[in-house]
Scaffold this motif. Structure first.
Motif, PDB file in Angstrom:
ATOM      1  N   ARG A 195       0.815  -1.219   0.000  1.00  0.00           N
ATOM      2  CA  ARG A 195       0.000   0.000   0.000  1.00  0.00           C
ATOM      3  C   ARG A 195       0.848   1.269   0.000  1.00  0.00           C
ATOM      4  NH1 ARG A 195      -3.122  -3.234   3.628  1.00  0.00           N
ATOM      5  NH2 ARG A 195      -2.185  -2.238   5.444  1.00  0.00           N
ATOM      6  N   VAL A 196       2.167   1.139   0.096  1.00  0.00           N
ATOM      7  CA  VAL A 196       3.061   2.300   0.084  1.00  0.00           C
ATOM      8  C   VAL A 196       3.440   2.608  -1.366  1.00  0.00           C
ATOM      9  CG1 VAL A 196       5.267   3.225   0.864  1.00  0.00           C
ATOM     10  CG2 VAL A 196       3.958   1.678   2.355  1.00  0.00           C
ATOM     11  N   PRO A 197       3.008   3.748  -1.900  1.00  0.00           N
ATOM     12  CA  PRO A 197       3.272   4.041  -3.324  1.00  0.00           C
ATOM     13  C   PRO A 197       4.734   3.973  -3.703  1.00  0.00           C
ATOM     14  CG  PRO A 197       1.666   5.584  -2.419  1.00  0.00           C
ATOM     15  CD  PRO A 197       2.205   4.792  -1.253  1.00  0.00           C
ATOM     16  N   ALA A 198       5.623   4.480  -2.841  1.00  0.00           N
ATOM     17  CA  ALA A 198       7.045   4.487  -3.177  1.00  0.00           C
ATOM     18  C   ALA A 198       7.591   3.075  -3.327  1.00  0.00           C
ATOM     19  CB  ALA A 198       7.841   5.238  -2.112  1.00  0.00           C
ATOM     20  N   LEU A 199       7.131   2.170  -2.466  1.00  0.00           N
ATOM     21  CA  LEU A 199       7.590   0.787  -2.560  1.00  0.00           C
ATOM     22  C   LEU A 199       7.032   0.113  -3.803  1.00  0.00           C
ATOM     23  CD1 LEU A 199       7.369  -0.434   1.149  1.00  0.00           C
ATOM     24  CD2 LEU A 199       9.408   0.197  -0.151  1.00  0.00           C
ATOM     25  N   ARG A 200       5.777   0.401  -4.142  1.00  0.00           N
ATOM     26  CA  ARG A 200       5.207  -0.172  -5.365  1.00  0.00           C
ATOM     27  C   ARG A 200       5.983   0.312  -6.582  1.00  0.00           C
ATOM     28  NH1 ARG A 200       0.146   1.330  -3.320  1.00  0.00           N
ATOM     29  NH2 ARG A 200      -0.060   2.871  -4.988  1.00  0.00           N
ATOM     30  N   GLU A 201       6.334   1.606  -6.580  1.00  0.00           N
ATOM     31  CA  GLU A 201       7.075   2.160  -7.710  1.00  0.00           C
ATOM     32  C   GLU A 201       8.462   1.537  -7.804  1.00  0.00           C
ATOM     33  OE1 GLU A 201       8.849   6.453  -9.274  1.00  0.00           O
ATOM     34  OE2 GLU A 201       7.514   6.384  -7.529  1.00  0.00           O
ATOM     35  N   ALA A 202       9.131   1.368  -6.645  1.00  0.00           N
ATOM     36  CA  ALA A 202      10.471   0.785  -6.646  1.00  0.00           C
ATOM     37  C   ALA A 202      10.439  -0.649  -7.153  1.00  0.00           C
ATOM     38  CB  ALA A 202      11.068   0.827  -5.239  1.00  0.00           C
ATOM     39  N   ALA A 203       9.417  -1.405  -6.758  1.00  0.00           N
ATOM     40  CA  ALA A 203       9.310  -2.797  -7.192  1.00  0.00           C
ATOM     41  C   ALA A 203       9.036  -2.902  -8.685  1.00  0.00           C
ATOM     42  CB  ALA A 203       8.205  -3.506  -6.409  1.00  0.00           C
ATOM     43  N   GLY A 204       8.452  -1.863  -9.260  1.00  0.00           N
ATOM     44  CA  GLY A 204       8.159  -1.887 -10.681  1.00  0.00           C
ATOM     45  C   GLY A 204       9.322  -1.472 -11.555  1.00  0.00           C
ATOM     46  N   ARG A 205      10.405  -0.968 -10.915  1.00  0.00           N
ATOM     47  CA  ARG A 205      11.567  -0.555 -11.689  1.00  0.00           C
ATOM     48  C   ARG A 205      12.476  -1.740 -11.979  1.00  0.00           C
ATOM     49  NH1 ARG A 205      11.667   4.149  -8.172  1.00  0.00           N
ATOM     50  NH2 ARG A 205      13.363   3.226  -6.997  1.00  0.00           N
ATOM     51  N   ASP A 206      13.531  -1.456 -12.721  1.00  0.00           N
ATOM     52  CA  ASP A 206      14.512  -2.472 -13.083  1.00  0.00           C
ATOM     53  C   ASP A 206      15.123  -3.060 -11.817  1.00  0.00           C
ATOM     54  OD1 ASP A 206      16.421  -4.002 -14.275  1.00  0.00           O
ATOM     55  OD2 ASP A 206      17.358  -2.386 -15.405  1.00  0.00           O
ATOM     56  N   LEU A 207      15.141  -4.397 -11.712  1.00  0.00           N
ATOM     57  CA  LEU A 207      15.691  -5.062 -10.535  1.00  0.00           C
ATOM     58  C   LEU A 207      17.202  -5.213 -10.620  1.00  0.00           C
ATOM     59  CD1 LEU A 207      13.065  -7.940 -10.199  1.00  0.00           C
ATOM     60  CD2 LEU A 207      13.143  -5.808  -8.894  1.00  0.00           C
ATOM     61  N   SER A 208      17.778  -4.976 -11.772  1.00  0.00           N
ATOM     62  CA  SER A 208      19.191  -5.245 -12.002  1.00  0.00           C
ATOM     63  C   SER A 208      20.064  -4.200 -11.317  1.00  0.00           C
ATOM     64  CB  SER A 208      19.469  -5.249 -13.509  1.00  0.00           C
ATOM     65  OG  SER A 208      20.800  -5.575 -13.778  1.00  0.00           O
ATOM     66  N   PRO A 209      21.003  -4.615 -10.460  1.00  0.00           N
ATOM     67  CA  PRO A 209      21.873  -3.639  -9.778  1.00  0.00           C
ATOM     68  C   PRO A 209      23.011  -3.187 -10.684  1.00  0.00           C
ATOM     69  CG  PRO A 209      22.496  -5.845  -9.116  1.00  0.00           C
ATOM     70  CD  PRO A 209      21.300  -5.994 -10.042  1.00  0.00           C
ATOM     71  N   ALA A 210      23.740  -2.171 -10.237  1.00  0.00           N
ATOM     72  CA  ALA A 210      24.928  -1.723 -10.964  1.00  0.00           C
ATOM     73  C   ALA A 210      26.009  -2.792 -10.890  1.00  0.00           C
ATOM     74  CB  ALA A 210      25.433  -0.409 -10.368  1.00  0.00           C
ATOM     75  N   LEU A 211      26.853  -2.845 -11.920  1.00  0.00           N
ATOM     76  CA  LEU A 211      27.963  -3.786 -11.908  1.00  0.00           C
ATOM     77  C   LEU A 211      29.002  -3.369 -10.877  1.00  0.00           C
ATOM     78  CD1 LEU A 211      28.610  -4.478 -15.703  1.00  0.00           C
ATOM     79  CD2 LEU A 211      27.202  -5.763 -14.093  1.00  0.00           C
ATOM     80  N   SER A 212      29.720  -4.362 -10.364  1.00  0.00           N
ATOM     81  CA  SER A 212      30.788  -4.099  -9.400  1.00  0.00           C
ATOM     82  C   SER A 212      31.950  -3.382 -10.077  1.00  0.00           C
ATOM     83  CB  SER A 212      31.282  -5.412  -8.787  1.00  0.00           C
ATOM     84  OG  SER A 212      30.239  -6.092  -8.133  1.00  0.00           O
ATOM     85  N   ARG A 213      32.778  -2.764  -9.268  1.00  0.00           N
ATOM     86  CA  ARG A 213      33.936  -2.032  -9.775  1.00  0.00           C
ATOM     87  C   ARG A 213      34.876  -2.984 -10.522  1.00  0.00           C
ATOM     88  NH1 ARG A 213      36.723   2.758  -8.434  1.00  0.00           N
ATOM     89  NH2 ARG A 213      38.951   2.645  -8.861  1.00  0.00           N
ATOM     90  N   SER A 214      35.378  -2.520 -11.662  1.00  0.00           N
ATOM     91  CA  SER A 214      36.369  -3.269 -12.429  1.00  0.00           C
ATOM     92  C   SER A 214      37.185  -2.259 -13.227  1.00  0.00           C
ATOM     93  CB  SER A 214      35.672  -4.270 -13.365  1.00  0.00           C
ATOM     94  OG  SER A 214      35.109  -3.605 -14.482  1.00  0.00           O
ATOM     95  N   ALA A 215      38.078  -2.770 -14.069  1.00  0.00           N
ATOM     96  CA  ALA A 215      38.849  -1.872 -14.926  1.00  0.00           C
ATOM     97  C   ALA A 215      37.957  -1.096 -15.868  1.00  0.00           C
ATOM     98  CB  ALA A 215      39.873  -2.676 -15.720  1.00  0.00           C
ATOM     99  N   LEU A 216      36.716  -1.580 -16.075  1.00  0.00           N
ATOM    100  CA  LEU A 216      35.780  -0.930 -16.989  1.00  0.00           C
ATOM    101  C   LEU A 216      34.554  -0.377 -16.270  1.00  0.00           C
ATOM    102  CD1 LEU A 216      35.878  -3.465 -19.954  1.00  0.00           C
ATOM    103  CD2 LEU A 216      36.933  -1.207 -19.858  1.00  0.00           C
ATOM    104  N   VAL A 217      34.601  -0.304 -14.960  1.00  0.00           N
ATOM    105  CA  VAL A 217      33.518   0.287 -14.175  1.00  0.00           C
ATOM    106  C   VAL A 217      34.168   1.099 -13.066  1.00  0.00           C
ATOM    107  CG1 VAL A 217      31.513  -0.135 -12.707  1.00  0.00           C
ATOM    108  CG2 VAL A 217      31.942  -1.628 -14.660  1.00  0.00           C
ATOM    109  N   ARG A 218      34.124   2.434 -13.203  1.00  0.00           N
ATOM    110  CA  ARG A 218      34.834   3.325 -12.293  1.00  0.00           C
ATOM    111  C   ARG A 218      33.959   3.733 -11.117  1.00  0.00           C
ATOM    112  NH1 ARG A 218      39.269   4.954 -11.261  1.00  0.00           N
ATOM    113  NH2 ARG A 218      38.775   7.166 -11.405  1.00  0.00           N
ATOM    114  N   ARG A 219      33.582   2.743 -10.292  1.00  0.00           N
ATOM    115  CA  ARG A 219      32.773   3.039  -9.107  1.00  0.00           C
ATOM    116  C   ARG A 219      33.606   3.797  -8.088  1.00  0.00           C
ATOM    117  NH1 ARG A 219      28.479  -0.570  -8.505  1.00  0.00           N
ATOM    118  NH2 ARG A 219      27.833   0.714  -6.748  1.00  0.00           N
TER     119      ARG A 219
END
Length: 533
Positions: A374-398
């Protein structure tokens, strides 16, 4: 294919992940041979759902338009209690971050036929079916030796591969040959999966329904015009006969007489959560179910394998076609393994939240789930992309966050753009290069940096999109981003950072994206000078 011959890439397994990997390589001009035990596509449905990120990967493989003709967008997820009352609803958009419906339903055999037909049109790829791989020798720095037997023959043959991709499933011989073992993420349940065809009226909201009942957890979804799937968790020692199946599906469809429902397949599966402890040994790599197994609660089984293929193939293409240093391939496991583990743990957590617990624990879970829904923000978050950012590597400058959304390690959105009065998807414009995407005029020093690493320069103002890219950059407080060929953000130029000097850290891309030449030290020095201006 000539036995004993040497090939740039050999792929073991011609399921969706293996064939997609071969198609992605072919579109980069890389030749491959696929070895498949079965003569034809496995005829029964298995995977039935995918997300918009995988639709984007199918676009990169050149088959997205054909896939669209057989896919059916789904509205999202509904959570039901034991009496089939709606606890919560999480809707999915028909136009997600990657430019496609966030959830699509499909029939796996149809997808596999589509992929194999596309593969047959590629002169760079050869599919050898009806062969059983019996040995893999991954030792040494030279080519990998693969032994196999043709159907009906006891005579072993072999070929050699510069790179070997093991897409050979949960019982992977490749994984065994590498000496890799499973890391158990502690989830194991028996479920019955039932695929049916019926013209009877079926109560469906055109999305996935999850019955949150610890006594009889269940999942239901519509796959096609007259195709449906039910999944029921089994009790210890339980087997479902035809009569019991009809009783279980009765809340959705009134089954009145024999012959009104055709059971296409009824199979028992043990859902597990596992990750291989290593995904690479020298020039041998694991992809898909050979590298990870996930419960199906968030529909990410096939998606993870397709991400593996997309992440690895462009890097292999750079090594083979453009002389990139092989250290580039170290980033595959570094990036994909933590991502896959995260998605598996999320699936396990979702499974418990929807179906786990008994008695008071189950009642408490239902109350908490209902309140959260019933919390709109949680419903919106669940509807977004579930995929997290990639971990740091030579090609990911986290690094430490600069404010706004963290863009590094995530994929850029894909809107429609205008090029020469034609409307195309962004990825069709970007092609197979690194890209510096900027929302502001590009300063001379930044232009020099982009040219030094061979990146294209593109202004968002010149694309004629609907403002999606500029809004995305503003949300991440970035003036520009450096994109990889798989559309992942390598690094950002923060908004208003006129004296931003961190682009000197992009210098390693000269070594990881192409083989260093005698002139490279000069280019690296130019990078440092340009970044300091």
């Amino acid at each position: 294919m000539i036995a004993g011959s040497r090939h740039p890439v050999v792929v073991i397994g011609a399921g969706p992940v293996g064939v997609t990997a071969a198609l992605l390589l072919a579109r980069r001009g890389v030749q491959s041979v696929l070895l498949e035990r079965h003569r034809d596509v496995y005829p029964l449905p298995r995977v039935v759902a995918t997300d918009d990120e995988v639709r984007r990967i199918l676009q990169a493989a050149g088959v997205h338009e054909e896939f669209a003709a057989l896919a059916r967008p789904a509205r999202g997820l509904r959570l039901l209690d034991a009496r089939h009352r709606v606890i919560g609803e999480f809707r999915r958009s028909e136009h997600g971050h990657h430019g496609f419906p966030q959830t699509s339903m499909f029939d796996q055999p149809e997808l596999e036929r589509l992929l194999r037909a596309a593969l047959a049109r590629r002169p760079e790829s050869e599919l050898l079916s009806g062969v059983e791989v019996v040995g893999i020798d991954p030792s040494g720095d030279g080519p990998v030796r693969v032994s196999f037997r043709r159907e009906g023959s006891e005579v072993p043959e072999y070929l050699e591969a510069d790179f070997l991709l093991g897409c050979d499933g949960a019982g992977s011989l490749t994984r065994e040959a590498m000496g890799a073992v499973w890391e158990d993420l502690r989830f194991e349940e028996r479920w019955s999966v039932i695929d049916v065809r019926t013209h009877l009226p079926v109560r469906s909201w055109e999305g996935v329904e999850q019955v949150c009942d610890p006594a009889r957890a269940a999942t239901f979804m519509r796959i096609g015009e007259d195709r449906y799937r039910w999944e029921f968790r089994l009790r210890d020692g339980e087997e479902l006969d035809d009569r019991r199946v009809r009783e279980l599906i009765a809340p959705w469809v009134e089954v009145s007489y024999d012959g009104d429902v055709e059971v296409i397949r009824q199979a028992e599966y043990t859902f597990r959560a596992r990750v291989a402890d290593r995904w690479r040994r020298g020039r041998v790599f694991l992809l898909g179910d050979a590298a990870h197994l996930t419960p199906p609660f968030i529909g990410q089984g096939l998606c993870a394998g397709m991400r593996d293929a997309y992440n690895l193939t462009w890097k292999i293409g750079r090594v083979i076609q453009q002389g990139a240093h092989e250290s580039l391939l170290d980033t595959y496991e570094n990036e994909r393994k933590p991502h896959a583990r995260h998605m598996i743990r999320l699936a396990v957590a979702m499974g418990w939240a929807m179906t786990g617990g008994q008695g008071r624990a189950a009642a408490l879970r239902r109350s908490l789930t209902s309140a959260a829904c019933r919390v709109p923000a949680l419903r919106e978050a669940a509807g977004r992309d579930l995929s997290p950012a990639l971990s740091r590597s030579a090609l990911v400058r986290r690094r430490a966050r600069l404010g706004g959304r963290e863009l590094v390690g995530t994929a850029c959105p894909q809107p429609w753009v205008s090029v020469d009065a034609a409307r195309i998807r962004l990825d069709d414009l970007l092609g197979d290069s690194f890209t510096l995407l900027s929302a502001v005029p590009v300063a001379p020093w930044l232009r020099a940096v982009a040219e030094a690493i061979g990146a294209r320069l593109i202004r968002t103002d010149d694309l004629g999109d609907d403002g999606t890219l500029a809004a995305w950059l503003r949300g991440g407080r970035a003036d520009a981003v450096l994109l990889r060929p798989d559309r992942i953000v390598v690094d950002v130029v923060p908004a208003g950072a006129a004296n931003f000097t961190d682009t000197a850290a992009w210098a390693p891309l000269l070594c990881t994206t192409r083989r260093p030449s005698p002139a490279e030290p000069l280019a690296t020095a130019a990078l440092s000078r340009s970044a300091s201006r």
